[in-house]
Design a protein around this motif. Structure first.
Motif, PDB file in Angstrom:
ATOM      1  N   UNK A   1       0.822  -1.197   0.000  1.00 49.19           N
ATOM      2  CA  UNK A   1       0.000   0.000   0.000  1.00 49.19           C
ATOM      3  C   UNK A   1       0.856   1.248   0.000  1.00 49.19           C
ATOM      4  N   UNK A   2       1.874   1.269   0.832  1.00 48.95           N
ATOM      5  CA  UNK A   2       2.691   2.476   0.925  1.00 48.95           C
ATOM      6  C   UNK A   2       3.515   2.705  -0.333  1.00 48.95           C
ATOM      7  N   UNK A   3       3.866   1.652  -1.056  1.00 53.41           N
ATOM      8  CA  UNK A   3       4.647   1.817  -2.276  1.00 53.41           C
ATOM      9  C   UNK A   3       3.840   2.493  -3.372  1.00 53.41           C
ATOM     10  N   UNK A   4       2.515   2.377  -3.322  1.00 56.16           N
ATOM     11  CA  UNK A   4       1.669   2.981  -4.342  1.00 56.16           C
ATOM     12  C   UNK A   4       1.304   4.432  -4.007  1.00 56.16           C
ATOM     13  N   UNK A   5       1.575   4.848  -2.790  1.00 56.50           N
ATOM     14  CA  UNK A   5       1.214   6.187  -2.374  1.00 56.50           C
ATOM     15  C   UNK A   5       2.151   7.221  -2.970  1.00 56.50           C
ATOM     16  N   UNK A   6       1.627   8.407  -3.132  1.00 61.02           N
ATOM     17  CA  UNK A   6       2.480   9.503  -3.576  1.00 61.02           C
ATOM     18  C   UNK A   6       3.489   9.814  -2.485  1.00 61.02           C
ATOM     19  N   UNK A   7       4.587  10.468  -2.834  1.00 65.78           N
ATOM     20  CA  UNK A   7       5.665  10.711  -1.868  1.00 65.78           C
ATOM     21  C   UNK A   7       5.205  11.392  -0.575  1.00 65.78           C
ATOM     22  N   UNK A   8       4.358  12.390  -0.647  1.00 66.63           N
ATOM     23  CA  UNK A   8       3.918  13.081   0.576  1.00 66.63           C
ATOM     24  C   UNK A   8       3.080  12.158   1.454  1.00 66.63           C
ATOM     25  N   UNK A   9       2.199  11.395   0.841  1.00 68.01           N
ATOM     26  CA  UNK A   9       1.398  10.447   1.609  1.00 68.01           C
ATOM     27  C   UNK A   9       2.287   9.388   2.255  1.00 68.01           C
ATOM     28  N   UNK A  10       3.284   8.954   1.533  1.00 66.94           N
ATOM     29  CA  UNK A  10       4.215   7.959   2.063  1.00 66.94           C
ATOM     30  C   UNK A  10       4.982   8.521   3.260  1.00 66.94           C
ATOM     31  N   UNK A  11       5.402   9.774   3.170  1.00 61.87           N
ATOM     32  CA  UNK A  11       6.123  10.412   4.267  1.00 61.87           C
ATOM     33  C   UNK A  11       5.230  10.510   5.511  1.00 61.87           C
ATOM     34  N   UNK A  12       3.968  10.908   5.314  1.00 62.94           N
ATOM     35  CA  UNK A  12       3.041  11.039   6.431  1.00 62.94           C
ATOM     36  C   UNK A  12       2.757   9.666   7.043  1.00 62.94           C
TER      37      UNK A  12
END
Length: 72
Positions: free
Chosen positions: A8-19
């Motif tokens: 799931x986290x690999x598909x997230x955009x960079x900002x979402x992944x950081x959060x």
């Protein structure tokens, strides 16, 4: 358990992944200061996500506005 959150986290955009990573770290920090009986914030989040995914998939395309208008 880890594979679901990693995928799931690999598909997230960079900002979402950081959060997401910051939230997981915050959960680990919280657990570190709690008695053993109260620990488990990160695991509880994963369990909640797993419970939510089938609901999300089952209600895909559901429109609250359409459902309410059918009641009126």
């Amino acid at each position: 358990m880890v594979s679901i959150t990693q995928n799931s986290s690999q598909r997230l955009r960079p900002e979402e992944n950081r959060v997401y990573k910051a939230a997981r770290q915050s959960m680990r920090d919280l657990d570190r200061d709690l008695p053993d009986i109260l620990k488990g914030a990160a695991d509880a989040r994963v369990q909640a996500l797993r419970a939510w995914i089938p609901f999300r998939d089952a209600t895909k395309g559901f429109s609250f506005a359409a459902a309410v208008s059918n009641l009126l």
